[in-house]
Design an enzyme around this catalytic site. Structure first.
Site, PDB file in Angstrom:
ATOM      1  N   HIS F  33       0.835  -1.206   0.000  1.00  0.00           N
ATOM      2  CA  HIS F  33       0.000   0.000   0.000  1.00  0.00           C
ATOM      3  C   HIS F  33       0.874   1.262   0.000  1.00  0.00           C
ATOM      4  CE1 HIS F  33      -3.881   2.085   1.051  1.00  0.00           C
ATOM      5  NE2 HIS F  33      -3.004   3.012   1.444  1.00  0.00           N
ATOM      6  N   GLU F  34       1.831   1.332   0.920  1.00  0.00           N
ATOM      7  CA  GLU F  34       2.678   2.535   0.996  1.00  0.00           C
ATOM      8  C   GLU F  34       3.583   2.643  -0.217  1.00  0.00           C
ATOM      9  OE1 GLU F  34       2.048   4.863   3.072  1.00  0.00           O
ATOM     10  OE2 GLU F  34       0.592   3.624   4.143  1.00  0.00           O
ATOM     11  N   HIS F  37       1.653   4.274  -3.014  1.00  0.00           N
ATOM     12  CA  HIS F  37       1.638   5.741  -2.922  1.00  0.00           C
ATOM     13  C   HIS F  37       2.957   6.327  -3.436  1.00  0.00           C
ATOM     14  CE1 HIS F  37      -2.099   6.332  -0.778  1.00  0.00           C
ATOM     15  NE2 HIS F  37      -1.723   5.623   0.289  1.00  0.00           N
ATOM     16  N   ASP F 109      -7.563   7.525   2.502  1.00  0.00           N
ATOM     17  CA  ASP F 109      -7.188   8.018   1.171  1.00  0.00           C
ATOM     18  C   ASP F 109      -8.427   8.328   0.333  1.00  0.00           C
ATOM     19  OD1 ASP F 109      -4.536   7.417   1.868  1.00  0.00           O
ATOM     20  OD2 ASP F 109      -4.623   5.429   0.944  1.00  0.00           O
TER      21      ASP F 109
END
Lengths: 215, 215, 215, 215, 215, 215
Positions: F33-34, F37, F109
């Site tokens: 997930h990170e 980004h 988000d």
């Protein structure tokens, strides 16, 4: 006279903030934005004369174009409103024409143009489609310190008609501003370029550029 | 008698404001606007007789046409309302006919004509399409010092029907005012011209112009 | 007995106001309006008997027709409601038939007929289309001294169905009143004419006219 | 035992009001109304047994039919609800069948049947079309002493589906009650006739009539 | 350990109420309802393991199935939610399959499944049709002691799309539960039958039945 | 410098929570997930540079990617907003690409991206379809301690147009993030893998991986 004008501006827009850090890129955008307002306003016949253009930020505004009427208007006409709306949109249109991108800098202009268009349709009966009548009860309610200014008293079908007329009025104003700035793109560039150089133009300097007089 | 009338007008519209600065252009618009009201009202059979026309501003009004009934009306009829609505729109119609532009000066007239048309449909059952019934609960709620005057108790479909009938009534009144002023354009010009000259006409002066008597 | 009736009327409608100034034209309208109520009510089988008709104004009412049931009704039937609605509209219908114009004098009748039609559909399940059910929660909320009597708990589609049924019920009642008064136009004229002469009719005088007995 | 039952009824419906004046016509309507409830309830398998029927008014009720379950129900099933709804509508249906007219006497039944049908669809997921889910947030808000029991959290389209399902459930129950009472019209007449005679029937007397035992 | 579990359950569901009178018929329904939850939950891969099943009522619950995760979940995935929803509907589905009738016993399950489906669509962007966004402002307002948890900030068209997606998610979960229980009907019967006999099953006893080990 | 950064992060996100128990499966999801980004933000030209990526939870966040602008932005452009939205969705997209399932981890988000898209359409006039105007009155009402930030002043038809434009903007951003991460899947894997190993990457380490430099 200058002291007096400074006093007025301080009241309207807050103190000058020369120290605010603005990137070169943003300075250019602001200059074209203000030049856009000024060129449209000076071109359309029913706008007030431009008195000053500046990109020195003051209060919340990053720049502004000051236009004052020659005398008090007790009555406002539909044609005058149409010119004023185009003037309000001149900044946004200039951004689009020059950079192909648009910014948050126009949000206050958009609020004002929307508010005016809604009033034309709903308070002043200036839409042919909706006719010579008003929409919404305008009595105000002071409720815990805030005014809720309108009570909707019409159907969803009329709400849609109002929205369409408002959008039509704004689109028309946008296209008129676009036409002015496309035809006078060289003037727009000249005003913005000069603004970037010296940050503030008074009405004489602005007029000279519009007349094509070399600086 | 004159003192008495002055007292009434002071109560209704506030003190005279001869000192207000009005441009020649605006004075002309106001004169045609008031002349429009007066010519329509005097032409349609069920309007009250015109007592006075003035373009001297008083309180918030830039000018006004005073019409008073010959006797009290306890009942108002649909035909009377239809004539009154045309009279209320006479000012706006005169602006459109004479200048091809319209102003904010009619906004109070538009509110009144809208309010009356809505009452005809919703309170007095005077729309054939919507029938002999009322719409909206009119019990009032005094809530923190303000009256919320209506609770909607009907469907969106009926709200749309009401809006259409209201618009129809107003459009019809507009067209009747337009017909009167187009047919009597010379009278309209004569009254307005005289108003610009002497600012206030009493009923005799007004009647004389309508009869074609030279000033 | 008469004193007792005066006391009741005073409570219901306020004191008599013989002094109120009413034009001849309005007096005629009021007389036909009240005669319309009375003729319809006495003709339809389930209306209460007419006890008195008057065009002497009392409180807010310009005239009224008093009808009292022969005994208490604990149950109200659909057929009774249908007759009552026609009776309520008799005044408006008489105006339309006799003058070809209608007045604000019927507004209270229209409110009552609308309220009854809505209750038939929403509280008493008396519409075949909408069925044997209720619409809207009727629990009451005393909010700052006023009862908000209904919480809408149905869809817009049902709201539209309700409105159509209500309009249907009222139109049907209007047409029944119209049929009665068209067929008995001579009685309507006779009652109204007599009312203009003597202002108040008791049940005997009214019945005599209806039977064709010369005054 | 009888004293105990009287105590319960007093709590549920208020004190008996034998003195209330009721016309013969209304007495007949009330008798058929209550007989309608009782005959439907005793015919459909999942209704509770009828304990008592009376046309003696008590509190606000002009008559009532007491049915008590044989044991506590912790769970209620869809089929049981369907039978109960038909029972609730038995009074209205009997009026329609016997008199061809309907009265306000059913309004409380209609409220209850509507409330139950809405709960089936919205709280218990008992509509096949709308599925195994709930609609509307049921958390309650005590606001100035009243519970606002639902917050609508669904679209207008779903509101319409809910209304259609509710109407469908009620129409189905109406038709089932109609079928029962049409087929057992003689029983309905027998029960009502006896009620008019002796005003109150206990379960034995009622059962005897249903079995065709002569009084 | 057992004492600890009792303490937890007491907190979650209130004290046991062995004394509550439940009919044999209702006991059977409750047993199948709980067995339905347990069989679906143990079959679908992402549900938490079943720790205990009981038909002893506790607080408001007539029975319950306790499932606890093996470790804490900081993230919940769409697939896990889908399995959990089927598990929540297992009780209602079992009633429908076994009795062809459904009860109010599922209303709490329906609320939970609806709430979860709405969150998936509106808070977690787990609907492909509606996309990776949120709907409704979730800031909470504590108003006279209650949280109004959502402000609708979207159109009726989107509200309808949300409703359709929610219904779709729930219908899909219903069908998955139905598939599981139809295929494992014998396990469902075995678990329910055993529950009726001994009222409470721990995870070992439950697993043994699911493996087909004779009691 | 590091102390200073720690201080900032503590203020923004709360204290580090190394002790929080996270399963290996969840750690992997958070890392991807990170990384999602970070890879999108560093690829699109108008996003701010990535300063740090971590999967050490801090306050409510399970991990985060810190991106800071090189200098203050007084104006935000439409193109910059479009890149930022894609960056915000990078985490959700990475989950979908790598695991074929999505989690609740993206809910914050999604709120941010929705809020930004609505502002672009409603406050900044950045939708071509809806034009250079604003929607909704933004004056705020402090009511019992909470701001109700908008009063809807447009029709349902416009509400639908706004929703469609917002969805369009978000879908476009989603597709751009998807394109970036599909094309750079190896970089995404490399960053996530490294994050799982050492939990936190500074800008140099991140840049090195993006350049393909072996660790």
């Amino acid at each position: 006279m200058e002291e007096f004008q400074e006093a007025i501006e301080r009241v309207i827009a807050g103190p000058e903030r020369k120290s605010r850090l603005i990137s070169e890129e943003e300075k250019e955008i602001i200059a074209y934005h203000e030049a856009g307002h000024a060129v449209v306003q000076t071109t359309l016949p029913k706008c007030d004369p431009v008195r000053k253009i500046t990109i020195v930020s003051r209060g919340m505004a990053l720049g502004y174009t000051m236009a004052l009427p020659e005398d008090d208007h007790l009555l406002q006409s539909r044609n005058r409103f149409r010119d004023q709306m185009a003037g309000m949109l001149g900044g946004r249109v200039a951004e689009q024409i020059m950079f192909g991108d648009i910014t948050t800098g126009a949000s206050n202009d958009l609020e004002r143009v929307t508010d005016l268009a809604r009033k034309m349709v709903k308070r002043y009966g200036m839409s042919e489609k909706l006719g010579a009548m008003t929409f919404g009860q305008k009595e105000e309610l002071i409720f815990l310190g805030r005014e809720i200014s309108e009570q909707r008293d019409y159907s969803e079908a009329v709400a849609r008609d109002i929205d369409e007329e408002v959008r039509e009025l704004i689109n028309e104003a946008y296209e008129r501003a676009e036409k002015v700035l496309t035809e006078q793109r060289d003037k727009l560039v000249a005003v913005a370029t000069r603004l970037i150089e010296i940050e503030t133009l008074d009405s004489d300097e602005f007029e000279a550029i519009m007349q094509g007089v070399p600086a």
